[in-house]
Write a protein that holds these residues in place. Structure first.
Motif, short mmCIF file in Angstrom:
data_model
loop_
_atom_site.label_atom_id
_atom_site.label_comp_id
_atom_site.label_asym_id
_atom_site.label_seq_id
_atom_site.Cartn_x
_atom_site.Cartn_y
_atom_site.Cartn_z
N LEU A 170 -9.94 2.37 -2.56
CA LEU A 170 -8.85 2.78 -1.68
C LEU A 170 -9.35 2.86 -0.24
CD1 LEU A 170 -7.76 5.71 -4.02
CD2 LEU A 170 -6.87 3.37 -4.04
N ASP A 172 -7.50 3.57 2.67
CA ASP A 172 -6.51 4.14 3.58
C ASP A 172 -7.14 4.94 4.72
OD1 ASP A 172 -4.98 3.14 1.51
OD2 ASP A 172 -3.44 4.68 1.73
N HIS A 173 -8.34 5.46 4.52
CA HIS A 173 -9.03 6.17 5.60
C HIS A 173 -9.58 5.14 6.59
CE1 HIS A 173 -8.97 10.36 4.27
NE2 HIS A 173 -9.20 9.94 3.04
N ARG A 188 -5.15 14.17 -10.30
CA ARG A 188 -5.11 13.83 -8.88
C ARG A 188 -6.41 14.24 -8.23
NH1 ARG A 188 -0.82 18.08 -8.44
NH2 ARG A 188 0.62 16.32 -8.39
N THR A 191 -9.18 13.66 -0.66
CA THR A 191 -10.29 13.17 0.15
C THR A 191 -10.09 13.59 1.61
OG1 THR A 191 -9.17 11.04 0.50
CG2 THR A 191 -10.75 11.17 -1.32
N LYS A 199 -6.09 13.26 2.40
CA LYS A 199 -5.17 12.47 1.58
C LYS A 199 -5.21 12.95 0.14
CE LYS A 199 -5.36 8.33 4.48
NZ LYS A 199 -3.93 8.36 4.87
N TRP A 201 -4.24 11.98 -3.70
CA TRP A 201 -4.06 10.75 -4.49
C TRP A 201 -3.68 11.10 -5.92
CZ3 TRP A 201 -5.31 6.34 -1.55
CH2 TRP A 201 -6.09 6.56 -0.41
N SER A 206 -2.31 6.00 -6.05
CA SER A 206 -1.23 6.09 -5.07
C SER A 206 -1.48 7.30 -4.17
CB SER A 206 0.12 6.24 -5.77
OG SER A 206 0.37 5.15 -6.63
N CYS A 207 -1.36 7.08 -2.86
CA CYS A 207 -1.49 8.19 -1.91
C CYS A 207 -0.16 8.92 -1.84
CB CYS A 207 -1.90 7.67 -0.53
SG CYS A 207 -2.12 8.98 0.69
N THR A 208 -0.11 10.14 -2.35
CA THR A 208 1.14 10.88 -2.42
C THR A 208 1.44 11.68 -1.16
OG1 THR A 208 0.05 12.75 -3.50
CG2 THR A 208 0.97 11.04 -4.93
N THR A 210 -0.35 12.67 3.07
CA THR A 210 -1.41 12.68 4.07
C THR A 210 -1.22 13.89 4.97
OG1 THR A 210 -1.62 10.27 4.08
CG2 THR A 210 -2.49 11.45 5.98
#
Length: 388
Positions: A170, A172-173, A188, A191, A199, A201, A206-208, A210
């Motif tokens: 992942l 996203d960061h 879950r 991070t 975030k 997850w 899936s990132c739920t 932020t």
């Protein structure tokens, strides 16, 4: 391959050397530490290897409360690779270490008092050897391992199926990963990144949600640590560039969305370490001004605060060692300190102040006694002026 060597070997490091008030000194700067909460403490660190004069090691130590001893029992030499993080999983009784770009699976044998490496794999796959793995966390069952580092990619590894390809990768960061943690159910995880984001997850990646910590008086806090108290309660520790530090409690819904419940300033200094007990009832915090705190997590409340200066550098790692009342903190100044909250800590700084006050009082006494003696004519046979 990491080499397993005993402390008695010629190339092995020296065992922990006792200091004052529960402080013990290693032969290397300490960058990682964890405990099984039954007296076993694992430390890791180093200074670049033989070429630089400070070897890199992962060591096992046993703490005995009745004698307050901290004994080094086993070591693994890691060559020129420094261990930056350690974690323990009670479900499978295994440790894991973040070793530069690699991850090691470690086992401690309580009978032979030996620490051995069972497996290793490349965790930072973007640029192996150049990027560093900062974070390693077992899932509650021990079936999976979460890693994160300089490349900003969060990876989840299924240890039973493959350690060559992560189950999840992942990205996203936008900057390096500084912390991570699983929820107790393992459904879950959370991070923290250097991009200031937290975030949440789901297990499928899936990132739920932020979370970006809000500015406080124009200060943009960095989210440094995140810990689940339970599946619905998340605590995030954040700090400003030079302080202060805050703890923020979030309620996490079934959809993975977080709602802020309470935010409290806990120190004027920057927080540099955070660990929670295995039952998630208590937490230990360390700050750059050497203050250490033990807190209850549900609800958050102060249990003990220790301001004694026991490290010359900030306590970068902390862990519970025994039954939530014995805490170990470690620093890059080569030292670990065992803090037993059942025993009052001695404050040598305060003791030094009292000695200074006593010394100045003594000097002042003799000085004024001398002036009085001169005035009375007790020196040189000269009488008082009013008698001449």
């Amino acid at each position: 391959m990491a080499k397993d060597k005993s402390d008695k070997a010629a190339s092995g490091p020296k065992p922990a050397v006792p200091g004052l008030d529960g402080t013990f000194y290693m032969a290397y700067p300490i960058f990682s530490m964890c405990s099984d909460e039954h007296g076993l403490v694992i430390t890791g660190g180093g200074g670049g290897g033989k070429e630089y004069g400070v070897l890199d090691f992962i060591q096992a130590h046993v703490y005995d409360e009745p004698t307050a001893s901290f004994t080094t029992v086993s070591s693994i030499e890691t060559g020129t690779k420094v261990c930056y993080d350690l974690t323990y999983c009670p479900a499978i009784d295994r440790f894991a270490a973040a070793l530069t770009s690699e991850c090691l699976i470690l086992r401690f044998d309580a009978t032979s008092l030996s620490l051995t490496c069972e497996a290793r794999f490349i965790a930072e796959q973007s640029n192996p050897g150049q990027t560093v793995c900062n974070v390693v966390r077992y899932s509650p069952s021990g079936a999976e391992l979460l890693t994160g580092g300089d490349d900003g990619v969060v990876r989840v590894w299924n240890l039973a199926s493959s350690t060559t390809t992560p189950r999840l990768a992942l990205d996203d960061h936008h900057k390096e990963i500084v912390d991570a943690e699983w929820a107790p159910s393992g459904e879950r995880f959370v991070t923290c990144g250097r991009d200031r984001s937290v975030k949440i997850w789901s297990g499928d990646g899936s990132c739920t949600d932020t979370i970006i910590p809000e500015k406080v008086k124009a200060v943009a806090p960095l989210a440094k640590f995140a810990r689940f108290v339970n599946d619905t309660c998340l605590i995030v520790a954040s700090h400003g560039p030079r302080g202060p530090s805050w703890l923020t409690v979030y309620d996490v819904g079934s959809d993975g969305k977080a709602k802020e419940v309470k935010k409290s300033q806990i120190s004027k200094a920057v927080i540099c370490s955070m660990s929670i007990s295995q039952d998630r009832a208590r937490g230990v915090l360390g700050f750059v001004d050497s203050t250490r705190m033990i807190i209850n997590l549900a609800p958050i409340s102060m249990v003990f605060k220790n301001t004694s200066v026991v490290h010359e550098m900030p306590p970068g790692k902390a862990a519970f060692v025994l039954d939530k009342h014995v805490v170990c903190t470690a620093s890059a100044d080569y030292s670990v300190n065992i803090w037993n909250i059942k025993k009052p800590a001695k404050n040598h700084t305060l003791g030094c102040c009292w000695w200074m006050i006593f010394l100045f009082t003594l000097i002042a006494f003799f000085y004024y006694a001398y002036l009085y003696a001169v005035k009375e004519g007790h020196f040189g046979g000269v009488g008082r002026l009013d008698e001449l």
